[in-house]
Design a protein around this motif. Structure first.
Motif, PDB file in Angstrom:
ATOM      1  N   CYS A 125       0.839  -1.201   0.000  1.00 28.41           N
ATOM      2  CA  CYS A 125       0.000   0.000   0.000  1.00 28.41           C
ATOM      3  C   CYS A 125       0.874   1.251   0.000  1.00 28.41           C
ATOM      4  O   CYS A 125       1.748   1.416   0.852  1.00 28.41           O
ATOM      5  CB  CYS A 125      -0.899  -0.015   1.233  1.00 28.41           C
ATOM      6  N   SER A 132      -0.837  -5.218   0.114  1.00 26.50           N
ATOM      7  CA  SER A 132      -2.190  -5.029  -0.422  1.00 26.50           C
ATOM      8  C   SER A 132      -2.679  -6.310  -1.080  1.00 26.50           C
ATOM      9  O   SER A 132      -1.886  -7.219  -1.350  1.00 26.50           O
ATOM     10  CB  SER A 132      -2.216  -3.861  -1.411  1.00 26.50           C
ATOM     11  N   ARG A 135      -8.202  -7.171  -5.807  1.00 28.55           N
ATOM     12  CA  ARG A 135      -9.671  -7.073  -5.829  1.00 28.55           C
ATOM     13  C   ARG A 135     -10.128  -6.924  -7.276  1.00 28.55           C
ATOM     14  O   ARG A 135      -9.311  -6.674  -8.167  1.00 28.55           O
ATOM     15  CB  ARG A 135     -10.139  -5.846  -5.035  1.00 28.55           C
ATOM     16  N   MET A 140      -7.919  -3.863  -9.319  1.00 28.78           N
ATOM     17  CA  MET A 140      -7.730  -2.996  -8.165  1.00 28.78           C
ATOM     18  C   MET A 140      -6.888  -3.751  -7.146  1.00 28.78           C
ATOM     19  O   MET A 140      -6.867  -4.990  -7.161  1.00 28.78           O
ATOM     20  CB  MET A 140      -9.098  -2.683  -7.540  1.00 28.78           C
ATOM     21  N   ARG A 141      -6.189  -3.032  -6.282  1.00 27.06           N
ATOM     22  CA  ARG A 141      -5.590  -3.629  -5.089  1.00 27.06           C
ATOM     23  C   ARG A 141      -6.117  -2.848  -3.897  1.00 27.06           C
ATOM     24  O   ARG A 141      -6.265  -1.623  -3.966  1.00 27.06           O
ATOM     25  CB  ARG A 141      -4.054  -3.582  -5.123  1.00 27.06           C
ATOM     26  N   GLU A 142      -6.415  -3.568  -2.828  1.00 18.79           N
ATOM     27  CA  GLU A 142      -6.966  -2.915  -1.639  1.00 18.79           C
ATOM     28  C   GLU A 142      -6.082  -3.237  -0.448  1.00 18.79           C
ATOM     29  O   GLU A 142      -5.554  -4.345  -0.344  1.00 18.79           O
ATOM     30  CB  GLU A 142      -8.399  -3.412  -1.390  1.00 18.79           C
ATOM     31  N   CYS A 143      -5.948  -2.248   0.439  1.00 16.56           N
ATOM     32  CA  CYS A 143      -5.119  -2.434   1.622  1.00 16.56           C
ATOM     33  C   CYS A 143      -5.989  -2.932   2.774  1.00 16.56           C
ATOM     34  O   CYS A 143      -6.947  -2.265   3.165  1.00 16.56           O
ATOM     35  CB  CYS A 143      -4.461  -1.113   1.996  1.00 16.56           C
ATOM     36  N   GLY A 147      -7.496   0.349   4.247  1.00 15.75           N
ATOM     37  CA  GLY A 147      -8.664   0.390   3.356  1.00 15.75           C
ATOM     38  C   GLY A 147      -8.443   1.144   2.052  1.00 15.75           C
ATOM     39  O   GLY A 147      -9.358   1.239   1.235  1.00 15.75           O
ATOM     40  N   GLN A 149      -7.715   2.047  -1.677  1.00 17.17           N
ATOM     41  CA  GLN A 149      -7.870   1.300  -2.919  1.00 17.17           C
ATOM     42  C   GLN A 149      -6.891   1.867  -3.945  1.00 17.17           C
ATOM     43  O   GLN A 149      -6.779   3.077  -4.103  1.00 17.17           O
ATOM     44  CB  GLN A 149      -9.302   1.430  -3.430  1.00 17.17           C
ATOM     45  N   HIS A 150      -6.202   0.969  -4.636  1.00 21.18           N
ATOM     46  CA  HIS A 150      -5.208   1.393  -5.634  1.00 21.18           C
ATOM     47  C   HIS A 150      -5.580   0.802  -6.980  1.00 21.18           C
ATOM     48  O   HIS A 150      -5.898  -0.381  -7.074  1.00 21.18           O
ATOM     49  CB  HIS A 150      -3.819   0.936  -5.212  1.00 21.18           C
TER      50      HIS A 150
END
Ligand SMILES: [Zn+2]
Length: 291
Positions: A125, A132, A135, A140-143, A147, A149-150
């Protein structure tokens, strides 16, 4: 059609947000995987090699649906036994892929390579440093800690013909093959329009002032994740000079000199055919000679 620009699969943008639907796709007997490493993509002749899902897929990264068949992406650099998948194909560089794969396959190669390069480099993240998680089946990548979102990066680059009185502005970098010149290009900066980026880049690299500019066409450029915004610009008269240390030389060329660049003994060499630079230069020369 420019290499890397044709892509035919359905990215399943809304369906992919449902983890149950994604799990069903993984179990579908029609599901296949395509693979890339940091060195290139796994190809078989004019296509990407499609392998069975059993050989890979740790974190499901779904590229999309081909007809009805789910197509997943696998990173060869992270696979336990990559040789089982590589068997029957060969890893080829992306420039080679752009030149030798069928258009839709080259487009798929660009998508695959850019997306996997992003996952490879963004495992943590950027907000808090925790690992991360994938998703939306890879979009997407989420931490799990903060929380955040990347989303996968795409880096916009302006690349443009610059014309004045029937002449085209071309520059060359020191490391290029002898005689090669190309159009100027540069990354768009935060808070900048395409038009402002063109005026700034051309000014910084050559001292030439831009009068007007317009968008022509675009090309995904997977090195690693640029989007080339092909434009045409009209400049004020002036003597170009390499200013910012990026270029070794920058000068005006006539349309005739550019048309002659194809001949065996020509001193001017154009950039490779897979690039939007070549497309823009040839388009300009054709139009200028034709008018
Ligand atoms: Zn975080």
């Amino acid at each position: 059609v420019l290499p890397f620009s044709a892509i035919t699969l359905d990215r399943a943008a809304t369906l992919r947000t449902d983890p149950e639907w994604v799990a069903t796709q993984l179990r579908d007997e029609r599901a296949r995987i395509v693979a890339a490493s940091s060195a290139g993509v796994l190809a078989d002749g004019a296509s990407l090699l499609r392998g069975p899902v059993e050989l890979g897929v740790a974190e499901p990264i779904l590229l999309g649906l081909e007809a009805e068949s789910p197509l997943f992406a696998v990173d060869l650099d992270r696979l336990q036994q990559p040789e089982r998948l590589i068997d029957g194909g060969a890893v080829i560089g992306l420039r080679e892929a752009g030149a030798q794969l069928a258009p839709a396959e080259a487009g798929l190669a660009a998508y695959l390579a850019s997306l996997l390069a992003w996952h490879r480099r963004h495992g943590f993240c950027a907000n808090c440093g925790a690992r991360s998680e994938v998703r939306s089946a890879g979009m997407m990548r989420e931490c799990p800690r903060c929380g955040a979102q990347h989303f996968p990066r795409v880096d916009p680059v302006v690349i443009m013909t610059v014309e004045n009185s029937g002449r085209l502005l071309l520059g060359r970098h020191a490391g290029w093959p002898p005689g090669r010149y190309s159009v100027l290009a540069g990354f768009v900066a935060p808070g900048e329009t395409i038009e402002a980026a063109i005026a700034r880049e051309v000014g910084e690299e050559s001292g030439i002032e831009i009068e007007s500019s317009a968008f022509v066409t675009s090309q995904p450029w997977p090195f690693p994740a640029s989007l080339m915004l092909g434009c045409e610009a009209v400049a004020r008269d002036g003597e170009p000079k390499p200013l910012d240390g990026e270029l070794e030389d920058v000068r005006w060329f006539s349309a005739d000199a550019i048309a002659a660049a194809e001949q065996a003994n020509a001193s001017l060499r154009l950039p490779p055919r897979i690039s939007i630079a070549r497309f823009l230069i040839e388009r300009w020369a054709r139009r200028t000679i034709g008018s």
